[in-house]
Design a protein around this motif. Sequence first.
Motif, PDB file in Angstrom:
ATOM      1  N   PRO A 326       0.835  -1.202   0.000  1.00  0.00           N
ATOM      2  CA  PRO A 326       0.000   0.000   0.000  1.00  0.00           C
ATOM      3  C   PRO A 326       0.871   1.253   0.000  1.00  0.00           C
ATOM      4  CG  PRO A 326       0.163  -0.876   2.230  1.00  0.00           C
ATOM      5  CD  PRO A 326       0.997  -1.793   1.352  1.00  0.00           C
ATOM      6  N   TRP A 327       0.665   2.105  -0.967  1.00  0.00           N
ATOM      7  CA  TRP A 327       1.282   3.423  -1.011  1.00  0.00           C
ATOM      8  C   TRP A 327       2.798   3.341  -0.879  1.00  0.00           C
ATOM      9  CZ3 TRP A 327      -2.470   6.302   2.822  1.00  0.00           C
ATOM     10  CH2 TRP A 327      -3.761   6.199   2.318  1.00  0.00           C
ATOM     11  N   GLY A 328       3.391   2.614  -1.789  1.00  0.00           N
ATOM     12  CA  GLY A 328       4.839   2.450  -1.744  1.00  0.00           C
ATOM     13  C   GLY A 328       5.529   3.355  -2.738  1.00  0.00           C
ATOM     14  N   ARG A 329       6.777   3.026  -2.983  1.00  0.00           N
ATOM     15  CA  ARG A 329       7.578   3.795  -3.932  1.00  0.00           C
ATOM     16  C   ARG A 329       7.033   3.622  -5.345  1.00  0.00           C
ATOM     17  NH1 ARG A 329      13.759   2.028  -5.434  1.00  0.00           N
ATOM     18  NH2 ARG A 329      13.993   3.340  -7.289  1.00  0.00           N
ATOM     19  N   MET A 330       7.166   4.676  -6.160  1.00  0.00           N
ATOM     20  CA  MET A 330       6.774   4.613  -7.556  1.00  0.00           C
ATOM     21  C   MET A 330       8.002   4.417  -8.433  1.00  0.00           C
ATOM     22  SD  MET A 330       3.661   7.339  -8.102  1.00  0.00           S
ATOM     23  CE  MET A 330       2.004   6.901  -7.550  1.00  0.00           C
ATOM     24  N   TYR A 331       7.881   3.520  -9.416  1.00  0.00           N
ATOM     25  CA  TYR A 331       8.974   3.173 -10.315  1.00  0.00           C
ATOM     26  C   TYR A 331       8.587   3.574 -11.737  1.00  0.00           C
ATOM     27  CZ  TYR A 331      10.079   0.029  -6.402  1.00  0.00           C
ATOM     28  OH  TYR A 331      10.343  -0.501  -5.164  1.00  0.00           O
ATOM     29  N   PRO A 332       9.314   4.472 -12.386  1.00  0.00           N
ATOM     30  CA  PRO A 332       9.001   4.814 -13.780  1.00  0.00           C
ATOM     31  C   PRO A 332       9.180   3.604 -14.693  1.00  0.00           C
ATOM     32  CG  PRO A 332      10.488   6.428 -12.798  1.00  0.00           C
ATOM     33  CD  PRO A 332      10.430   5.267 -11.849  1.00  0.00           C
ATOM     34  N   VAL A 333       8.252   3.414 -15.614  1.00  0.00           N
ATOM     35  CA  VAL A 333       8.331   2.339 -16.602  1.00  0.00           C
ATOM     36  C   VAL A 333       8.972   2.893 -17.865  1.00  0.00           C
ATOM     37  CG1 VAL A 333       6.966   0.819 -18.087  1.00  0.00           C
ATOM     38  CG2 VAL A 333       6.349   1.085 -15.667  1.00  0.00           C
ATOM     39  N   THR A 334       9.976   2.174 -18.374  1.00  0.00           N
ATOM     40  CA  THR A 334      10.656   2.547 -19.614  1.00  0.00           C
ATOM     41  C   THR A 334      10.656   1.336 -20.536  1.00  0.00           C
ATOM     42  OG1 THR A 334      12.095   4.062 -18.403  1.00  0.00           O
ATOM     43  CG2 THR A 334      12.764   3.481 -20.631  1.00  0.00           C
ATOM     44  N   LEU A 335       9.856   1.363 -21.582  1.00  0.00           N
ATOM     45  CA  LEU A 335       9.749   0.220 -22.485  1.00  0.00           C
ATOM     46  C   LEU A 335      10.950   0.185 -23.423  1.00  0.00           C
ATOM     47  CD1 LEU A 335       5.960   0.424 -23.446  1.00  0.00           C
ATOM     48  CD2 LEU A 335       7.028  -0.975 -21.660  1.00  0.00           C
ATOM     49  N   THR A 336      11.671  -0.937 -23.397  1.00  0.00           N
ATOM     50  CA  THR A 336      12.848  -1.080 -24.245  1.00  0.00           C
ATOM     51  C   THR A 336      12.892  -2.479 -24.841  1.00  0.00           C
ATOM     52  OG1 THR A 336      14.249  -1.866 -22.423  1.00  0.00           O
ATOM     53  CG2 THR A 336      14.183   0.509 -22.809  1.00  0.00           C
ATOM     54  N   ILE A 337      13.605  -2.586 -25.951  1.00  0.00           N
ATOM     55  CA  ILE A 337      14.041  -3.888 -26.479  1.00  0.00           C
ATOM     56  C   ILE A 337      15.552  -3.820 -26.492  1.00  0.00           C
ATOM     57  CG2 ILE A 337      14.148  -5.418 -28.472  1.00  0.00           C
ATOM     58  CD1 ILE A 337      11.332  -4.751 -29.128  1.00  0.00           C
ATOM     59  N   GLY A 338      16.187  -4.631 -25.654  1.00  0.00           N
ATOM     60  CA  GLY A 338      17.598  -4.459 -25.408  1.00  0.00           C
ATOM     61  C   GLY A 338      17.781  -3.138 -24.677  1.00  0.00           C
ATOM     62  N   ALA A 339      18.682  -2.314 -25.148  1.00  0.00           N
ATOM     63  CA  ALA A 339      18.897  -1.004 -24.540  1.00  0.00           C
ATOM     64  C   ALA A 339      18.175   0.096 -25.291  1.00  0.00           C
ATOM     65  CB  ALA A 339      20.389  -0.709 -24.497  1.00  0.00           C
ATOM     66  N   GLN A 340      17.396  -0.258 -26.329  1.00  0.00           N
ATOM     67  CA  GLN A 340      16.779   0.735 -27.181  1.00  0.00           C
ATOM     68  C   GLN A 340      15.339   1.010 -26.757  1.00  0.00           C
ATOM     69  OE1 GLN A 340      18.534   2.369 -29.526  1.00  0.00           O
ATOM     70  NE2 GLN A 340      20.266   1.169 -28.740  1.00  0.00           N
ATOM     71  N   PRO A 341      14.985   2.265 -26.424  1.00  0.00           N
ATOM     72  CA  PRO A 341      13.597   2.584 -26.101  1.00  0.00           C
ATOM     73  C   PRO A 341      12.711   2.425 -27.326  1.00  0.00           C
ATOM     74  CG  PRO A 341      14.913   4.585 -26.229  1.00  0.00           C
ATOM     75  CD  PRO A 341      15.879   3.438 -26.331  1.00  0.00           C
ATOM     76  N   ILE A 342      11.484   1.987 -27.102  1.00  0.00           N
ATOM     77  CA  ILE A 342      10.573   1.774 -28.228  1.00  0.00           C
ATOM     78  C   ILE A 342       9.486   2.833 -28.299  1.00  0.00           C
ATOM     79  CG2 ILE A 342      10.993  -0.714 -28.239  1.00  0.00           C
ATOM     80  CD1 ILE A 342       8.266  -1.079 -26.929  1.00  0.00           C
ATOM     81  N   SER A 343       9.324   3.650 -27.242  1.00  0.00           N
ATOM     82  CA  SER A 343       8.300   4.684 -27.259  1.00  0.00           C
ATOM     83  C   SER A 343       8.647   5.754 -26.239  1.00  0.00           C
ATOM     84  CB  SER A 343       6.922   4.090 -26.944  1.00  0.00           C
ATOM     85  OG  SER A 343       5.919   5.085 -26.894  1.00  0.00           O
ATOM     86  N   SER A 344       8.316   7.014 -26.582  1.00  0.00           N
ATOM     87  CA  SER A 344       8.510   8.104 -25.642  1.00  0.00           C
ATOM     88  C   SER A 344       7.204   8.559 -25.017  1.00  0.00           C
ATOM     89  CB  SER A 344       9.181   9.290 -26.351  1.00  0.00           C
ATOM     90  OG  SER A 344       8.376   9.744 -27.425  1.00  0.00           O
TER      91      SER A 344
END
Length: 388
Positions: A326-344
């Motif tokens: 309940p009400w913990g830390r928030m973690y940003p999601v970064t969608l990648t394939i390998g080290a390459q981001p797929i969407s901004s």
Amino acid sequence: MLRVKLLGSRRRAIVVLAAGALALTSAHASASGHRCPPGETLRACAIGLVSQLVDPSRCPSETAPQPPSAQPAADRLQSLIDEVPCPQTGRVSFNTRDNAGDSMSVLDTLPSPAGGYLGVYHTEFRPLGRPWFADFRISLARSSDLIHWTRAAVLDPTGASMPTLRAIPGTPGYLLAYEKRRGDGGDFVRIRYYPSLFSLLANAYGAQRDIPRMFSPYNNGTPTILWVHWNGGLWRSVIGLGFHYESAPNGERGPDREALGTLRRFRIWTAHTDPRTDAALDQQGLGGSHGDWRQFSFEKGGWRLYEAQTAFDDFGTWRVVLEREPWGRMYPVTLTIGAQPISSSFANPVAHVEPAPGGGGQVLVVTMFLFTARSPAERGELVYYQPL
């Protein structure tokens, strides 16, 4: 002539590699430590191995999932969501469409008691004679592999979007909640009860309730079904819902904000705003609209995925964050394939732990809508699953 001979030799080599890969994967071993994760089909595993051997640069190799004890649950879950499978694994679909070619935006899946999976989604379309007007309908589809979908029914043909479907524990029935357009142009939340899978497939709902707007003169929407206490029947049930409302600072349209509500006996509605969540998202630099969110269980813990904007009314700034209850830390999601981001810019996050396609363990199913992508062909609904 030499080039033709070389190409022929390369094709023969690939055939030999594929045959060898099938043999190796059937024995759960291969070159470079490649192993078939639980839930991955033999064909997908072989394709992954051949791709590594023939063209290693095409997509980074995937390592076998670590056992739950090897990583904290938050790190493991964040990695499973962040690291989208390579296309050649057969566990990912970009710009997902049903068998009729219709887009499957905001896809929400769950296992079917008849085998395979059910999914609800919305599709944007232009009504005949009104090419300037964008409308939405929601549909139900079935799948055996979470990647390919066959439409089974249109559940609401006009003015309907953002659906979510939930099986009612201990019963054969289902609850469907979605965003519905009113005649005055504003949206509200609608909820339906389907007594069985047969009635769902036939779109023969047993009851329907339109939830009144309480905090906004403009819009409510993007509902999520949080919990259901059935208590022996619909008219004794208590249903928890999350949703957003469009704020109205100084009497003008403002960013969406979060709210929670309870529907008792399918007719008595109470609700309150959720300033704690709004403040937490603001602290992440997400001061624009706060919209769709879903909660799910993973490794005996409760988790939530939220969508929010860094800038109000800017669809290029949608982001997703993961939060532990309940009400913990928030973690940003970064969608990648390998080290390459797929969407901004991506939104409408959904995650569930479900049985793996074909049996043999469980998978984490994730869906997102990509507003931006590496190529135009990848924009739209992203669907993928990770063996657990």
